[in-house]
Design an enzyme around this catalytic site. Structure first.
Site, PDB file in Angstrom:
ATOM      1  N   ASP A 240       0.307   5.084   2.077  1.00 39.47           N
ATOM      2  CA  ASP A 240      -0.551   5.487   3.185  1.00 39.47           C
ATOM      3  C   ASP A 240      -1.652   6.454   2.759  1.00 39.47           C
ATOM      4  O   ASP A 240      -1.405   7.412   2.027  1.00 39.47           O
ATOM      5  CB  ASP A 240       0.297   6.103   4.304  1.00 39.47           C
ATOM      6  CG  ASP A 240       1.236   5.065   4.898  1.00 39.47           C
ATOM      7  OD1 ASP A 240       0.821   3.904   5.042  1.00 39.47           O
ATOM      8  OD2 ASP A 240       2.390   5.425   5.193  1.00 39.47           O
TER       9      ASP A 240
ATOM     10  N   ARG B 149       5.909   6.677  14.905  1.00 40.85           N
ATOM     11  CA  ARG B 149       5.711   7.167  13.539  1.00 40.85           C
ATOM     12  C   ARG B 149       5.162   8.582  13.560  1.00 40.85           C
ATOM     13  O   ARG B 149       4.209   8.874  14.279  1.00 40.85           O
ATOM     14  CB  ARG B 149       4.739   6.237  12.822  1.00 40.85           C
ATOM     15  CG  ARG B 149       4.328   6.758  11.469  1.00 40.85           C
ATOM     16  CD  ARG B 149       3.404   5.806  10.771  1.00 40.85           C
ATOM     17  NE  ARG B 149       2.335   6.587  10.171  1.00 40.85           N
ATOM     18  CZ  ARG B 149       1.368   6.070   9.421  1.00 40.85           C
ATOM     19  NH1 ARG B 149       1.327   4.773   9.196  1.00 40.85           N
ATOM     20  NH2 ARG B 149       0.449   6.839   8.918  1.00 40.85           N
TER      21      ARG B 149
ATOM     22  N   HIS C 124       4.692   0.154   0.211  1.00 43.84           N
ATOM     23  CA  HIS C 124       5.440  -0.531   1.267  1.00 43.84           C
ATOM     24  C   HIS C 124       4.617  -1.647   1.892  1.00 43.84           C
ATOM     25  O   HIS C 124       3.402  -1.710   1.740  1.00 43.84           O
ATOM     26  CB  HIS C 124       5.998   0.444   2.295  1.00 43.84           C
ATOM     27  CG  HIS C 124       4.980   1.262   3.032  1.00 43.84           C
ATOM     28  ND1 HIS C 124       4.430   2.417   2.530  1.00 43.84           N
ATOM     29  CD2 HIS C 124       4.410   1.092   4.249  1.00 43.84           C
ATOM     30  CE1 HIS C 124       3.585   2.925   3.400  1.00 43.84           C
ATOM     31  NE2 HIS C 124       3.530   2.129   4.463  1.00 43.84           N
TER      32      HIS C 124
ATOM     33  N   HIS D  24       0.842  -1.208   0.000  1.00 45.61           N
ATOM     34  CA  HIS D  24       0.000   0.000   0.000  1.00 45.61           C
ATOM     35  C   HIS D  24       0.873   1.253   0.000  1.00 45.61           C
ATOM     36  O   HIS D  24       2.083   1.176   0.201  1.00 45.61           O
ATOM     37  CB  HIS D  24      -0.887   0.017   1.249  1.00 45.61           C
ATOM     38  CG  HIS D  24      -0.107   0.180   2.523  1.00 45.61           C
ATOM     39  ND1 HIS D  24       0.675  -0.817   3.054  1.00 45.61           N
ATOM     40  CD2 HIS D  24       0.030   1.245   3.359  1.00 45.61           C
ATOM     41  CE1 HIS D  24       1.262  -0.384   4.147  1.00 45.61           C
ATOM     42  NE2 HIS D  24       0.900   0.870   4.369  1.00 45.61           N
TER      43      HIS D  24
HETATM   44  C1  OGA Z   1       3.083   2.292   8.370  1.00 46.56           C
HETATM   45  C2  OGA Z   1       3.476   0.951   7.928  1.00 46.56           C
HETATM   46  C3  OGA Z   1       5.071  -0.818   8.212  1.00 46.56           C
HETATM   47  C4  OGA Z   1       5.899  -1.427   9.292  1.00 46.56           C
HETATM   48  O1  OGA Z   1       3.445   2.664   9.506  1.00 46.56           O
HETATM   49  O2  OGA Z   1       2.426   3.002   7.589  1.00 46.56           O
HETATM   50  O3  OGA Z   1       2.988   0.497   6.927  1.00 46.56           O
HETATM   51  O4  OGA Z   1       6.763  -2.265   8.953  1.00 46.56           O
HETATM   52  N1  OGA Z   1       4.386   0.316   8.671  1.00 46.56           N
HETATM   53  O5  OGA Z   1       5.677  -1.110  10.475  1.00 46.56           O
HETATM   54 MN    MN Z   2       1.837   2.130   5.822  1.00 52.14          MN
END
Ligand code: OGA
Ligand code: MN
Length: 293
Positions: A113, A284, A268, A111
């Site tokens: 975000d 994050r 990702h 995806h």
């Molecule tokens: C995000 C995500 C991936 C991860 O935080 O948007 O997709 O490996 N994280 O934590």
């Molecule tokens: Mn993500």
């Protein structure tokens, strides 16, 4: 290969078409604007930046991330860091009552975000506080990034011509859920707040002008003006193309890593190959973005 862009800052491209490690910078410091602009140029150019061996307080992470734009406050209020709503906790750790302290299942399908919004996030900054390890010491919970600009470049001229001007429908309500997901289903109100949106299948990067694919199975439920079956077939084909090994940078995490990615040029995927007592904890921050064009 190392390009010296200031006395201490080094941008070391990773051995894939996307990604660069930035060396010689301590993100906890109040970084000079000129150096920040060099970091931003590397971010636009390489799509994924990796900084190793960092130690950041929430305030320091917020200050660094805030250089790239206003920060978003995530809708999952339960997982915001106390006192710092700009920080979304991503974690599989549970508190004394058995509740997750963070979002346990972020990103387990390919995806970018919040593509289901009019203005998807520009990117995120993830800071690793705890990383799970296998009994043999190998780190677990890798994050994979796929470069959608090089993937676009490699399409045939016929395919590029066919995709020009097309728009895909991104749907939060109808997207595919992760099998076995423990997340609550969306409420009527949440669904009403996230109507479907259409974005260009090929988007042009706002800062570099580079074109990238912006379509993927799961969240895209159709292409405007195309019969559904044909659209889903095409979406699946383009997704498969984007995630071919040659476009992928696989990040193997170490505590103290800061990784930031550009949603306009990458997909990702998280790797859920660990479970308690193997703990994963990341902070994050999410940067606001504009309307994809
Ligand atoms: C995000 C995500 C991936 C991860 O935080 O948007 O997709 O490996 N994280 O934590
Ligand atoms: Mn993500």
């Amino acid at each position: 290969m190392s390009a010296v862009v200031s006395e201490e800052l080094r941008v070391v491209p990773l051995n894939v078409p996307i990604g660069a490690e930035i060396q010689g910078v301590d993100l906890s410091r109040d970084i000079d604007r000129g150096v920040m602009r060099q970091i931003e140029a590397a971010y636009d150019r390489h799509s994924v930046l990796v900084f190793r061996d960092q130690r950041l307080t929430p305030e320091q992470q917020i200050r660094f991330s805030g250089f790239f734009g206003p920060l978003e406050i995530h809708v999952l209020k339960a997982y915001l860091l106390q006192g710092h709503p700009e920080i979304l906790v991503v974690s599989n750790i549970r508190d004394d009552e058995g509740r997750f302290i963070g979002l346990p299942d972020a990103g387990q399908t390919w995806h970018t975000d919040t593509s289901y919004r009019q203005k998807p996030s520009r990117g995120s900054v993830l800071y690793a506080l705890e990383i799970p390890h296998a009994p043999d010491g190998r780190p677990l919970g890798d994050t994979l990034f796929a470069g959608t600009a090089p993937a676009y470049d490699d399409l045939s001229p016929e395919m590029k011509a066919m995709l020009a001007g097309k728009k895909a429908v991104h749907s939060y309500g109808r997207r595919k859920r992760v099998p076995g997901s423990q997340r609550a289903k969306l409420t009527r109100e949440q669904l009403d707040q996230t109507p479907d949106v259409a974005h260009p299948v090929v988007r042009t990067h706002p800062n570099t002008g580079r074109k990238a694919l912006y379509v993927f199975s799961g969240e895209c439920t159709g292409i405007e003006g195309m019969p559904e079956a044909r659209a889903l077939e095409l979406i699946a084909e383009l997704t498969e193309h984007c995630i071919r090994p040659e476009y992928i940078y696989r990040h193997v995490w170490r505590r103290g890593d800061v990784v930031m990615w550009d949603n306009a040029a990458t997909l990702h995927l998280a790797t859920p190959d660990y479970e308690l007592p193997q703990r994963r904890l990341l902070h994050r921050t999410t940067i606001e973005g504009g309307v994809p064009r």
